[in-house]
Design an enzyme around this catalytic site. Sequence first.
Site, PDB file in Angstrom:
ATOM      1  N   GLN A  63      -2.447  -4.044  -4.451  1.00  0.00           N
ATOM      2  CA  GLN A  63      -0.927  -4.505  -5.243  1.00  0.00           C
ATOM      3  C   GLN A  63      -2.271  -5.826  -5.889  1.00  0.00           C
ATOM      4  OE1 GLN A  63       1.544  -7.648  -3.932  1.00  0.00           O
ATOM      5  NE2 GLN A  63       2.924  -5.395  -4.818  1.00  0.00           N
ATOM      6  N   CYS A  93       7.130 -11.238  -6.732  1.00  0.00           N
ATOM      7  CA  CYS A  93       6.501 -12.773  -5.431  1.00  0.00           C
ATOM      8  C   CYS A  93       7.122 -13.710  -5.810  1.00  0.00           C
ATOM      9  CB  CYS A  93       5.074 -13.039  -5.371  1.00  0.00           C
ATOM     10  SG  CYS A  93       4.304 -14.340  -4.458  1.00  0.00           S
ATOM     11  N   ASN A 193      13.739  -2.271  -1.304  1.00  0.00           N
ATOM     12  CA  ASN A 193      13.264  -2.968  -0.355  1.00  0.00           C
ATOM     13  C   ASN A 193      13.792  -4.187  -0.308  1.00  0.00           C
ATOM     14  OD1 ASN A 193      10.619  -5.557  -1.224  1.00  0.00           O
ATOM     15  ND2 ASN A 193      11.397  -4.155   0.866  1.00  0.00           N
TER      16      ASN A 193
END
Length: 318
Positions: A63, A93, A193
Amino acid sequence: MSPPVLLAPLAGITDLPFRSLVSRFGAGRVVSEMIASGEFLTARPGSREKAELGADIANTSVQLAGRTPEAMAEAARRVAAMGARVIDINMGCPAKKVVGGYSGSALLRDLDHACRLIEAVVGAVDVPVTLKTRLGWDDGSHNAAELAQRAEAIGIAMIVIHGRTRCQFYKGRADWRAIRPIKQAVSIPVVANGDIVDTATARTALSQSGADGVMVGRGAQGRPWALAEIAADIYGTPRPVIPTGTALVDLVRGHYDAMLGFYGRDLGSRVARKHLGWYMDDAGTPSDLRQAILTAKDPGFVFAALPDALLTGKRQAA
């Protein structure tokens, strides 16, 4: 990607020793810790190792995060040259230091720039490129469906959606239902997720989101077999043998030894503490012994104490 149960990238956790352990039990894909493209290109200590070791393992995705198309493209080329089979772009993030650098979920506020980054990475490599993001910046701007459509048109092969906005960070509950419109907007695989920790939450997330698979993060902490359990329950893959007794001691000792070898004795001992703590939490280790192990500076003491820590806990005794 089979089974469609993935290990989430977790800073300071999904290093090579842990990814290898999760893969050994069975996971469709494991994702490296997020690598800042700028730090990677300048060879900042620690950043290169995150990608280089294990990048060529078949089910590993590396990533990348960044703010400029040029740096992202060059980092992708270098990671691919190291053998990476899949490259993932982080646009989810929520950390302030990442968002402040106009990376991660900050890109949800400028989809044109986000797409320039995606285009640069996809154009730089021949391996599949995937994307991980959130529902939007805040509750008033759920724009992940638009981003997903544009990303698919550019060439993104799969998208993972964390069911929260950036402004939620990790508070509240992941909204799996809000992933469904994103799944309906594209034809590429969409993975759910957020708050998926076991078979029950995985089933609910799949049902509510309509997603093609799930990504598990903290549910695997101290339970590297968790993804294989979920895959067996939902997709009928071979059921993992969950270690107990001396087999559990051997597994934890092996994981600890792998961390010492990967990081070196001093740093490895410190990094290992979180993992040892999770194993002991799951085993119900007495608090005094748990504290002694987590504060020990001598690996020999840790190795010697692990049988008592893992075999005399409340859950093992039961």
